[in-house]
Design a protein around this motif. Structure first.
Motif, PDB file in Angstrom:
ATOM      1  N   ALA A 201      -5.274   5.409   1.173  1.00 45.27           N
ATOM      2  CA  ALA A 201      -4.242   4.478   0.710  1.00 45.27           C
ATOM      3  C   ALA A 201      -4.866   3.249   0.059  1.00 45.27           C
ATOM      4  O   ALA A 201      -4.345   2.727  -0.931  1.00 45.27           O
ATOM      5  N   LEU A 202      -5.988   2.773   0.596  1.00 49.33           N
ATOM      6  CA  LEU A 202      -6.670   1.630  -0.010  1.00 49.33           C
ATOM      7  C   LEU A 202      -7.252   1.995  -1.370  1.00 49.33           C
ATOM      8  O   LEU A 202      -7.219   1.193  -2.314  1.00 49.33           O
ATOM      9  N   ARG A 203      -7.786   3.208  -1.486  1.00 47.93           N
ATOM     10  CA  ARG A 203      -8.287   3.653  -2.791  1.00 47.93           C
ATOM     11  C   ARG A 203      -7.150   3.708  -3.811  1.00 47.93           C
ATOM     12  O   ARG A 203      -7.318   3.337  -4.973  1.00 47.93           O
ATOM     13  N   THR A 204      -5.987   4.183  -3.366  1.00 58.97           N
ATOM     14  CA  THR A 204      -4.824   4.232  -4.248  1.00 58.97           C
ATOM     15  C   THR A 204      -4.409   2.835  -4.673  1.00 58.97           C
ATOM     16  O   THR A 204      -4.072   2.596  -5.838  1.00 58.97           O
ATOM     17  N   ALA A 205      -4.455   1.892  -3.723  1.00 55.92           N
ATOM     18  CA  ALA A 205      -4.100   0.506  -4.039  1.00 55.92           C
ATOM     19  C   ALA A 205      -5.081  -0.111  -5.020  1.00 55.92           C
ATOM     20  O   ALA A 205      -4.704  -0.917  -5.876  1.00 55.92           O
ATOM     21  N   LEU A 206      -6.345   0.256  -4.922  1.00 60.16           N
ATOM     22  CA  LEU A 206      -7.349  -0.234  -5.868  1.00 60.16           C
ATOM     23  C   LEU A 206      -7.025   0.237  -7.282  1.00 60.16           C
ATOM     24  O   LEU A 206      -7.005  -0.555  -8.231  1.00 60.16           O
ATOM     25  N   VAL A 207      -6.782   1.530  -7.421  1.00 60.80           N
ATOM     26  CA  VAL A 207      -6.496   2.104  -8.737  1.00 60.80           C
ATOM     27  C   VAL A 207      -5.211   1.532  -9.315  1.00 60.80           C
ATOM     28  O   VAL A 207      -5.116   1.242 -10.508  1.00 60.80           O
ATOM     29  N   GLY A 208      -4.204   1.347  -8.456  1.00 59.12           N
ATOM     30  CA  GLY A 208      -2.919   0.834  -8.922  1.00 59.12           C
ATOM     31  C   GLY A 208      -2.893  -0.660  -9.174  1.00 59.12           C
ATOM     32  O   GLY A 208      -1.883  -1.189  -9.645  1.00 59.12           O
ATOM     33  N   GLY A 209      -3.999  -1.353  -8.866  1.00 61.19           N
ATOM     34  CA  GLY A 209      -4.066  -2.792  -9.109  1.00 61.19           C
ATOM     35  C   GLY A 209      -3.413  -3.632  -8.036  1.00 61.19           C
ATOM     36  O   GLY A 209      -3.247  -4.845  -8.209  1.00 61.19           O
ATOM     37  N   GLU A 210      -3.044  -3.013  -6.892  1.00 59.19           N
ATOM     38  CA  GLU A 210      -2.431  -3.779  -5.811  1.00 59.19           C
ATOM     39  C   GLU A 210      -3.469  -4.593  -5.036  1.00 59.19           C
ATOM     40  O   GLU A 210      -3.133  -5.609  -4.432  1.00 59.19           O
ATOM     41  N   LEU A 211      -4.702  -4.122  -5.030  1.00 59.64           N
ATOM     42  CA  LEU A 211      -5.811  -4.906  -4.510  1.00 59.64           C
ATOM     43  C   LEU A 211      -6.493  -5.542  -5.725  1.00 59.64           C
ATOM     44  O   LEU A 211      -7.070  -4.850  -6.553  1.00 59.64           O
TER      45      LEU A 211
ATOM     46  N   LEU B 291       0.834  -1.183   0.000  1.00 60.84           N
ATOM     47  CA  LEU B 291       0.000   0.000   0.000  1.00 60.84           C
ATOM     48  C   LEU B 291       0.874   1.240   0.000  1.00 60.84           C
ATOM     49  O   LEU B 291       1.650   1.469   0.914  1.00 60.84           O
ATOM     50  N   VAL B 292       0.742   2.038  -1.043  1.00 59.62           N
ATOM     51  CA  VAL B 292       1.610   3.212  -1.208  1.00 59.62           C
ATOM     52  C   VAL B 292       0.841   4.471  -0.867  1.00 59.62           C
ATOM     53  O   VAL B 292      -0.374   4.523  -0.973  1.00 59.62           O
ATOM     54  N   PRO B 293       1.549   5.538  -0.455  1.00 63.54           N
ATOM     55  CA  PRO B 293       0.867   6.797  -0.157  1.00 63.54           C
ATOM     56  C   PRO B 293       0.254   7.397  -1.407  1.00 63.54           C
ATOM     57  O   PRO B 293       0.778   7.263  -2.503  1.00 63.54           O
TER      58      PRO B 293
END
Length: 248
Positions: free
Chosen positions: A55-65, A15-17
């Motif tokens: 951070a979770l929203r960012t992970a969603l967009v980045g495909g980490e979730l 999870l990235v900032p």
């Protein structure tokens, strides 16, 4: 959620900032306090839920979730160095937004979206935003549009780096700034929610390609140029193409 399993799960995402101005897990933020060596940094309780949500929203967009995978609040909480409660609160908000769904006694499954859903979101966004932009093109002076150039440049910078998460934030910031000129807060809230949902990854297929990001960002610059020139015909063509392309 009592009784969530914390084993036999997919790898926990990194999870990235998220970028400014959104409140993300920034290691230089004075609200963050050091944890034990090698452990994640902890977050003060008053800001933890909002930072984790971003951070979770960012992970969603980045495909980490990953769409279809189940994630446990305790596992994600350990990653953040916080208790499971604020992570569950953030995930519950994502469930309200439709990004995840609750899996009893396990955690949260990332929603599996289809190309049809993406096309439907693009259609609804176009129905809302295109008429507003055309009205603004006829009424807002060129100097106001010129003030938005740094936001368009921010999308181009993120696109050039191939940074999907930062691009998503910059993209929404640009659209919010344009629509804010209409002076309608309810419009902004609805449009931003639709925009955010349109950025979640699909259940299958490649993530957004670098070239697509660059092309999308270039449309922002072209749109501002047309708005500054008060060329309504070009504005109409560009905004319709912008939403049609986002559904491809």
């Amino acid at each position: 959620m009592r009784g969530e399993h914390t084993h036999s799960e997919p790898p926990t995402p990194r999870l990235v900032p998220a970028p400014a101005p959104a409140p993300a897990l920034d290691p230089t933020d004075p609200t963050l306090t050091p944890a034990q060596p090698g452990a994640p940094r902890t977050v003060r309780r008053h800001s933890v839920r909002g930072q984790i949500l971003q951070a979770l929203r960012t992970a969603l967009v980045g495909g980490e979730l990953v769409p279809g995978e189940v994630y446990s609040a305790p596992v994600l909480a350990e990653r953040f160095g916080v208790s499971a409660t604020p992570v569950r609160e953030a995930m519950q908000q994502l469930a309200v937004e439709g990004a995840v769904e609750v899996v009893p006694n396990r955690g949260f499954r990332v929603t599996e979206r289809t190309p049809r859903e993406l096309a439907e979101l693009a259609e609804v966004r176009a129905l809302i935003e295109v008429p507003i932009m055309l009205r603004l093109a006829r009424t807002i002076p060129a100097a106001r549009w010129t003030e938005l150039k740094p936001l368009a440049e921010a999308t181009a910078t993120a696109a050039a780096r191939g940074d999907r998460a930062h691009y998503a934030e910059a993209d929404r910031a640009f659209h919010r700034a344009v629509l804010s000129l209409a002076g309608n807060e309810q419009l902004l809230a609805v449009a931003d929610d639709l925009h955010r949902r349109s950025q979640w990854p699909l259940v299958s297929g490649p993530v957004t390609r670098h070239g697509d990001l660059v092309a999308d960002a270039a449309e922002h610059t072209a749109l501002l140029d047309a708005l500054i020139a008060q060329d309504v015909t070009v504005v109409q063509s560009l905004v319709r193409e912008h939403f049609t392309g986002s559904a491809d």
